[in-house]
Design an enzyme around this catalytic site. Structure first.
Site, short mmCIF file in Angstrom:
data_model
loop_
_atom_site.label_atom_id
_atom_site.label_comp_id
_atom_site.label_asym_id
_atom_site.label_seq_id
_atom_site.Cartn_x
_atom_site.Cartn_y
_atom_site.Cartn_z
CE LYS A 1 -4.05 -2.07 0.21
NZ LYS A 1 -5.06 -1.97 -0.84
CB SER B 1 -3.77 -9.90 1.99
OG SER B 1 -2.64 -9.17 2.41
#
Length: 317
Positions: free
Chosen positions: A56, A273
């Site tokens: 991110k 994830s």
């Protein structure tokens, strides 16, 4: 690495040098996970090497730079967004480096590690009802922004094209270069869908024979933090279902088991994830093997396990 921070110079500020370390992450070959599928290679991009610890960082930086270029972000505005954790950490890190206040909406059940990291960077946190998941944080963030829009820069990671463009401009080209363009499949599970969207668009343009698969939790009730079950969730505006050649439905317990396998078999202590992504890659590899085909599958290790070590699934066998 984003173009605005390429080729760091000794004349740059500390913040510029820090942000220049975003991107150009290693590509790792998962030999032990792939033992059951001979003739098929599984590679994973180790995004936890980014300074904020996750994939991110790429999107967070690109959205902030886009806000500065457009004039929507300046010294008098606070960065505000909803997050399940990693994008918020990216905002907090970049905000601290570039001198912005950061305010984040996140579910109340976010891990204690995430909360402590955000606090360490000086970010303000506002908590939504845990039962609402990431969608609840989005609703709360919108309410705060609409009450005082002149106070905030709201990048809105779920609907901001600068999110997926970060991966179109950096992650995708890096994958192509690191595999010498030999990959046959790419797979990524989706939260905002930025990584999947950006990389897939780049691959469709430059290597149109590569098959791109998305991954999603198998139901709306799941324990896969940050991921969305698109049929029942608030669908991100940047999500484009036409990009996927197929979708892998992910079970929570199988994903947890893969996180433990990656630690114990590959020596890779990664987050939930990441386990989802490798599980999806292995499912594709099994289908290729069953069909008598070979291939090179690439996925993403989104972050490390440091934000999840308080989760109980580590105690399972």
């Amino acid at each position: 690495m984003l173009a605005a921070f390429a080729n760091p110079s000794p004349l740059r500020t500390q913040a510029e040098h820090l942000l220049a370390t975003i991107g150009n992450t290693p590509m790792l070959r998962l030999d032990k996970i792939a033992r059951e599928v001979p003739g098929i290679d599984i590679f994973a991009k180790a995004e936890y090497f980014n300074p904020g610890g996750s994939v991110k960082d790429r999107a967070g930086l690109n959205m902030i730079l886009d806000g500065e270029r457009s004039g929507r972000l300046h010294a008098d505005r606070t960065i505000l967004d909803a997050t399940s954790g990693n994008t918020g950490i990216a905002y907090a890190m970049i905000g601290a480096a570039r001198g912005y206040q950061v305010k984040l909406c996140l579910p109340a059940n976010a891990s204690i590690e995430r909360k402590r990291i955000l606090k360490a960077y000086g970010a303000e946190m506002v908590f939504s009802d845990a039962a609402g998941g990431s969608d609840g944080a989005i609703r709360l963030c919108r309410k705060i922004y609409e009450a005082d829009p002149d106070r905030y820069f709201y990048p809105d990671q779920y609907n901001n094209p600068a999110n997926w463009k970060a991966h179109f401009e950096t992650t995708g080209p890096e994958i192509i270069e690191q595999t010498n363009g030999l990959l046959t499949h790419f797979v990524a599970a989706m939260g905002t869908s930025g990584t999947f969207t950006g990389v897939s668009r780049r691959l469709h343009r430059d290597l149109p024979d590569v098959k791109c698969f998305s991954g999603q939790p198998s139901s709306s009730f799941h324990g896969l933090e940050g991921l969305k079950h698109m049929p029942t969730a608030i669908v991100p505006g940047i999500y484009d279902p036409t990009l996927a050649d197929g979708n892998i439905w992910l079970e929570t317990e199988e994903s947890y088991a893969m996180v433990r396998r990656l630690a114990r078999e590959e020596g890779l202590l990664v987050g939930i994830s990441s386990g989802c992504n490798v599980l999806a890659a292995l499912q594709i590899a099994r289908e290729l093997k069953a069909a008598g085909r070979t291939g090179m599958i690439v996925t993403v290790l989104c972050d490390s396990a440091e934000k999840y070590l308080s989760d109980r699934f580590w105690d399972e066998e």
